[in-house]
Design a protein around this motif. Structure first.
Motif, PDB file in Angstrom:
ATOM      1  N   GLY A  33       7.906   4.109  10.163  1.00  0.00           N
ATOM      2  CA  GLY A  33       6.914   5.013  10.962  1.00  0.00           C
ATOM      3  C   GLY A  33       6.325   6.527   9.809  1.00  0.00           C
ATOM      4  O   GLY A  33       5.547   6.532  10.528  1.00  0.00           O
ATOM      5  N   TYR A  34       6.780   6.236   8.654  1.00  0.00           N
ATOM      6  CA  TYR A  34       7.203   7.581   7.880  1.00  0.00           C
ATOM      7  C   TYR A  34       5.530   7.447   7.399  1.00  0.00           C
ATOM      8  O   TYR A  34       5.193   5.918   7.290  1.00  0.00           O
ATOM      9  CB  TYR A  34       7.809   7.322   6.822  1.00  0.00           C
ATOM     10  CG  TYR A  34       9.747   7.890   7.487  1.00  0.00           C
ATOM     11  CD1 TYR A  34       9.333   9.905   7.304  1.00  0.00           C
ATOM     12  CD2 TYR A  34      10.302   7.005   7.965  1.00  0.00           C
ATOM     13  CE1 TYR A  34      10.746   9.629   7.467  1.00  0.00           C
ATOM     14  CE2 TYR A  34      11.694   8.054   8.847  1.00  0.00           C
ATOM     15  CZ  TYR A  34      11.937   9.230   8.231  1.00  0.00           C
ATOM     16  OH  TYR A  34      12.917   9.900   8.757  1.00  0.00           O
ATOM     17  N   THR A  35       5.001   7.815   6.815  1.00  0.00           N
ATOM     18  CA  THR A  35       3.881   8.134   5.122  1.00  0.00           C
ATOM     19  C   THR A  35       4.309   7.346   3.988  1.00  0.00           C
ATOM     20  O   THR A  35       5.162   8.357   3.672  1.00  0.00           O
ATOM     21  CB  THR A  35       3.184   9.169   5.713  1.00  0.00           C
ATOM     22  OG1 THR A  35       3.795  10.476   4.717  1.00  0.00           O
ATOM     23  CG2 THR A  35       2.712   9.731   7.070  1.00  0.00           C
ATOM     24  N   TYR A  36       3.672   7.222   3.334  1.00  0.00           N
ATOM     25  CA  TYR A  36       3.611   6.796   1.737  1.00  0.00           C
ATOM     26  C   TYR A  36       4.402   7.346   1.290  1.00  0.00           C
ATOM     27  O   TYR A  36       5.305   7.398   0.468  1.00  0.00           O
ATOM     28  CB  TYR A  36       2.522   5.893   1.233  1.00  0.00           C
ATOM     29  CG  TYR A  36       2.782   5.769  -0.144  1.00  0.00           C
ATOM     30  CD1 TYR A  36       3.437   4.246  -0.325  1.00  0.00           C
ATOM     31  CD2 TYR A  36       1.879   6.417  -0.614  1.00  0.00           C
ATOM     32  CE1 TYR A  36       3.969   4.252  -1.584  1.00  0.00           C
ATOM     33  CE2 TYR A  36       2.886   6.484  -2.382  1.00  0.00           C
ATOM     34  CZ  TYR A  36       3.478   5.210  -2.735  1.00  0.00           C
ATOM     35  OH  TYR A  36       3.412   5.657  -4.513  1.00  0.00           O
ATOM     36  N   ASN A  37       3.742   8.615   1.409  1.00  0.00           N
ATOM     37  CA  ASN A  37       3.562   9.910   0.344  1.00  0.00           C
ATOM     38  C   ASN A  37       4.953  10.535   0.800  1.00  0.00           C
ATOM     39  O   ASN A  37       6.130  10.903   0.228  1.00  0.00           O
ATOM     40  CB  ASN A  37       2.987  10.983   0.515  1.00  0.00           C
ATOM     41  CG  ASN A  37       1.250  10.487  -0.857  1.00  0.00           C
ATOM     42  OD1 ASN A  37       1.294   9.426  -0.766  1.00  0.00           O
ATOM     43  ND2 ASN A  37       0.603  11.610   0.155  1.00  0.00           N
ATOM     44  N   GLY A  38       5.478  10.715   2.472  1.00  0.00           N
ATOM     45  CA  GLY A  38       6.606  10.917   2.755  1.00  0.00           C
ATOM     46  C   GLY A  38       8.140  10.045   2.551  1.00  0.00           C
ATOM     47  O   GLY A  38       8.951  10.968   2.281  1.00  0.00           O
ATOM     48  N   PHE A  39       8.016   8.746   2.439  1.00  0.00           N
ATOM     49  CA  PHE A  39       9.236   7.874   2.446  1.00  0.00           C
ATOM     50  C   PHE A  39       9.418   8.479   1.137  1.00  0.00           C
ATOM     51  O   PHE A  39      10.189   8.539   0.768  1.00  0.00           O
ATOM     52  CB  PHE A  39       8.245   6.672   2.884  1.00  0.00           C
ATOM     53  CG  PHE A  39      10.154   5.882   3.038  1.00  0.00           C
ATOM     54  CD1 PHE A  39      11.367   6.315   4.007  1.00  0.00           C
ATOM     55  CD2 PHE A  39      10.126   4.887   2.427  1.00  0.00           C
ATOM     56  CE1 PHE A  39      12.158   5.376   3.884  1.00  0.00           C
ATOM     57  CE2 PHE A  39      11.303   3.963   2.245  1.00  0.00           C
ATOM     58  CZ  PHE A  39      12.592   4.455   3.721  1.00  0.00           C
ATOM     59  N   VAL A  40       7.979   8.296  -0.120  1.00  0.00           N
ATOM     60  CA  VAL A  40       8.585   7.377  -1.061  1.00  0.00           C
ATOM     61  C   VAL A  40       9.245   9.078  -1.824  1.00  0.00           C
ATOM     62  O   VAL A  40      10.028   9.302  -2.701  1.00  0.00           O
ATOM     63  CB  VAL A  40       7.116   7.363  -2.228  1.00  0.00           C
ATOM     64  CG1 VAL A  40       7.169   7.942  -3.805  1.00  0.00           C
ATOM     65  CG2 VAL A  40       6.675   6.435  -2.171  1.00  0.00           C
ATOM     66  N   LEU A  41       8.967  10.234  -1.177  1.00  0.00           N
ATOM     67  CA  LEU A  41       9.783  11.652  -2.261  1.00  0.00           C
ATOM     68  C   LEU A  41      11.484  11.273  -1.713  1.00  0.00           C
ATOM     69  O   LEU A  41      11.610  11.893  -2.329  1.00  0.00           O
ATOM     70  CB  LEU A  41       8.050  13.001  -1.050  1.00  0.00           C
ATOM     71  CG  LEU A  41       7.211  13.040  -1.830  1.00  0.00           C
ATOM     72  CD1 LEU A  41       6.593  14.453  -0.696  1.00  0.00           C
ATOM     73  CD2 LEU A  41       7.529  13.783  -3.463  1.00  0.00           C
ATOM     74  N   MET A  42      11.382  10.587  -0.588  1.00  0.00           N
ATOM     75  CA  MET A  42      12.776  10.958   1.050  1.00  0.00           C
ATOM     76  C   MET A  42      13.452   9.467  -0.610  1.00  0.00           C
ATOM     77  O   MET A  42      14.916   9.847  -0.364  1.00  0.00           O
ATOM     78  CB  MET A  42      12.859  10.060   1.812  1.00  0.00           C
ATOM     79  CG  MET A  42      12.487  11.441   2.588  1.00  0.00           C
ATOM     80  SD  MET A  42      12.353  10.681   4.376  1.00  0.00           S
ATOM     81  CE  MET A  42      14.078  10.244   4.747  1.00  0.00           C
ATOM     82  N   MET A  43      12.811   8.940  -1.414  1.00  0.00           N
ATOM     83  CA  MET A  43      12.788   7.464  -1.878  1.00  0.00           C
ATOM     84  C   MET A  43      13.678   8.073  -3.482  1.00  0.00           C
ATOM     85  O   MET A  43      14.963   8.303  -3.996  1.00  0.00           O
ATOM     86  CB  MET A  43      12.395   7.102  -2.099  1.00  0.00           C
ATOM     87  CG  MET A  43      12.317   5.279  -1.218  1.00  0.00           C
ATOM     88  SD  MET A  43      11.575   4.332  -1.151  1.00  0.00           S
ATOM     89  CE  MET A  43      11.625   3.511  -2.099  1.00  0.00           C
ATOM     90  N   ILE A  44      12.709   9.023  -3.820  1.00  0.00           N
ATOM     91  CA  ILE A  44      13.165   9.883  -5.301  1.00  0.00           C
ATOM     92  C   ILE A  44      14.355  10.212  -4.800  1.00  0.00           C
ATOM     93  O   ILE A  44      14.901  11.222  -6.025  1.00  0.00           O
ATOM     94  CB  ILE A  44      11.340  10.897  -6.196  1.00  0.00           C
ATOM     95  CG1 ILE A  44      10.363   9.661  -5.610  1.00  0.00           C
ATOM     96  CG2 ILE A  44      11.476  11.313  -6.883  1.00  0.00           C
ATOM     97  CD1 ILE A  44       9.028  10.018  -6.214  1.00  0.00           C
TER      98      ILE A  44
END
Length: 459
Positions: free
Chosen positions: A301-312
């Motif tokens: 349930g994360y937003t795209y921006n939020g989850f990609v920042l976590m991935m980075i």
């Protein structure tokens, strides 16, 4: 003695030795050339992987079931893996017959043209089924090019490495993976921020209309930089010595199958857990992380921006541990290092549920652990796979092992993961078990293999 007489005097044995011991390529040029190409390679693959989740299900396939469209998009993603062994044979033949430099230039050009062309493709709404067909063709061209890219970059690094530092040098082409991820996803984040959507779970109309094309078209700039660096290389010393000794073979594929069949099989399974982990943490995780918690197949349930920042953040650890793995593998051996790391991957797969059910902290821990293990297992492969093969078949052999493993691991990993995710009604348990099972296969291969740290690279 006159100047002319001095210049005509043959060098003494000592001076001749000094000349031949001098590396043909400066260390900085070797490291940059091996790093730049794989950074572009992984950048191109990551922008496709991101688009396979965000864009292609909406634009290149008929409207209907979202899960079906996502699976179709991942199927096209996996199609490139089928072409990779063909590219390994073609570019491996060229690299083992004509040299490393010309092959690296050819593979990079092929990759760049295919990626740029994806940015120009018409969508399903405009040309119907021709759109996914063209996407598949360009994806196959990408896979064909990558079939020769990685092994050439790894050979440039390891064949020019000082004694005792092959694994350290071999981590530089591997470092292209985290750097490519950060560049690709950083660019997608910037574009998405400039074209915000009213619904955080889906891209904006402007992004779907033309914004997604920018990363594909930008790859042309990166290819120009890569070509400039690679055209300045001279041929690797190990290959040149093979030429001088007359050991270059006419048919590298036949020779490597005849003389290195065991190494081909072992190298393929050495890479299996690495590939599965790699694509689960990058491609599948983006779908799982963005899926709504109340969806038919629920996710995080994360937003795209939020989850990609976590991935980075996780990928930063990927890069750090890639660099750490080289000196460790040089000090303790490739096999001992990978036996320990692969055991860690097996345990990690069994811990997915407790980690992912522990809230934001657990999800972040999952990403950090997964990407750290990825760096530790991926880093030594830049030296291990080339070391399995003799110089006259090294390009073909290392490329085949690396790319056949991509079919067994990367090509099917996102597809299997999505299916297991759905079969378990949104639970990640079966996906984690799948990773552990693949890790067990790699562990068995390492157990019957041998360490290559002290093997002569010129054999």
């Amino acid at each position: 003695m006159t100047t002319a007489q001095q210049s005509a005097t043959p060098p003494t044995p000592e001076s001749a030795s000094d000349v031949t011991s001098e590396p043909a390529n400066p260390r900085s040029r070797v490291l940059v050339a091996s790093l730049v190409g794989t950074t572009i390679e992984f950048y191109d693959f990551y922008i496709y992987a991101t688009a396979a989740v965000l864009v292609f299900p909406h634009l290149f396939f008929p409207a209907g079931n979202d899960t079906t469209a996502l699976l179709a998009s991942f199927a096209v993603f996996g199609a490139a893996m089928v072409a990779r062994p063909l590219g390994a044979v073609f570019f491996g033949h060229l690299g083992d017959r004509r040299g490393r430099k010309v092959t690296l230039v050819a593979s990079l050009l092929t990759m760049g043209v295919a990626t740029f062309a994806i940015g120009l493709l018409p969508t399903y709404a405009l040309v119907g089924w021709l759109a996914p067909l063209l996407l598949v063709l360009m994806r196959l061209a990408q896979g064909f090019a990558i079939g020769g890219e990685w092994s050439g970059a790894a050979l440039v690094a390891t064949e020019n490495a000082p004694e005792g530092k092959r694994a350290w040098y071999g981590t530089f082409p591997q470092l292209g993976a985290p750097l490519g991820f950060i560049l690709a996803n950083g660019l997608f984040l910037a574009i998405a921020a400039a074209m915000p959507s009213d619904d955080p779970s889906t891209p904006s109309d402007m992004f779907l209309s033309w914004g997604w094309r920018i990363p594909f078209l930008f790859s042309a700039v990166m290819v120009v930089v890569g070509l400039y660096v690679r055209l300045r290389l001279v041929e690797s010393a190990a290959f040149q010595r093979a030429v001088d000794k007359g050991t270059v073979t006419r048919l590298p594929l036949g020779e490597v199958v005849r003389t290195h069949g065991r190494e081909l099989v072992l190298g393929t399974f050495y890479m299996l857990a690495t590939y599965v982990l790699f694509y689960l943490m990058t491609t599948f995780s983006l779908s799982y992380g963005r899926a709504a918690t109340d969806a038919e197949v629920p996710g995080l349930g994360y937003t795209y921006n939020g989850f990609v920042l976590m991935m980075i953040v996780g990928v930063v650890f990927f890069g750090i541990f890639t660099m750490v793995s080289g000196p460790v593998a040089d000090r303790f051996g490739r096999r001992a290092h990978l036996l320990l790391v692969t055991t860690g991957i097996i345990v990690f797969g069994l811990c997915w549920v407790p980690l992912l059910e522990a809230g934001d902290v657990g999800v972040m821990a999952w990403l950090l652990l997964g990407f750290s293990l990825m760096g530790l297992t991926f880093g030594p492969m830049g030296a291990l796979l080339p070391e399995l093969f003799a110089t006259n078949v090294r390009y073909t052999g290392s490329g085949l092992s690396y790319n056949v493993s991509s079919i067994l691991g990367a090509a099917v990993a996102p597809f299997i993961a999505v299916w297991l995710w759905g079969a378990a009604d949104g639970s990640p348990f079966l996906v984690g078990v799948y990773l552990s099972a693949m890790g067990l296969i790699t562990l068995l291969a390492l157990a019957v293999g041998r360490d290559t740290r002290n093997l002569d690279i010129d054999r």
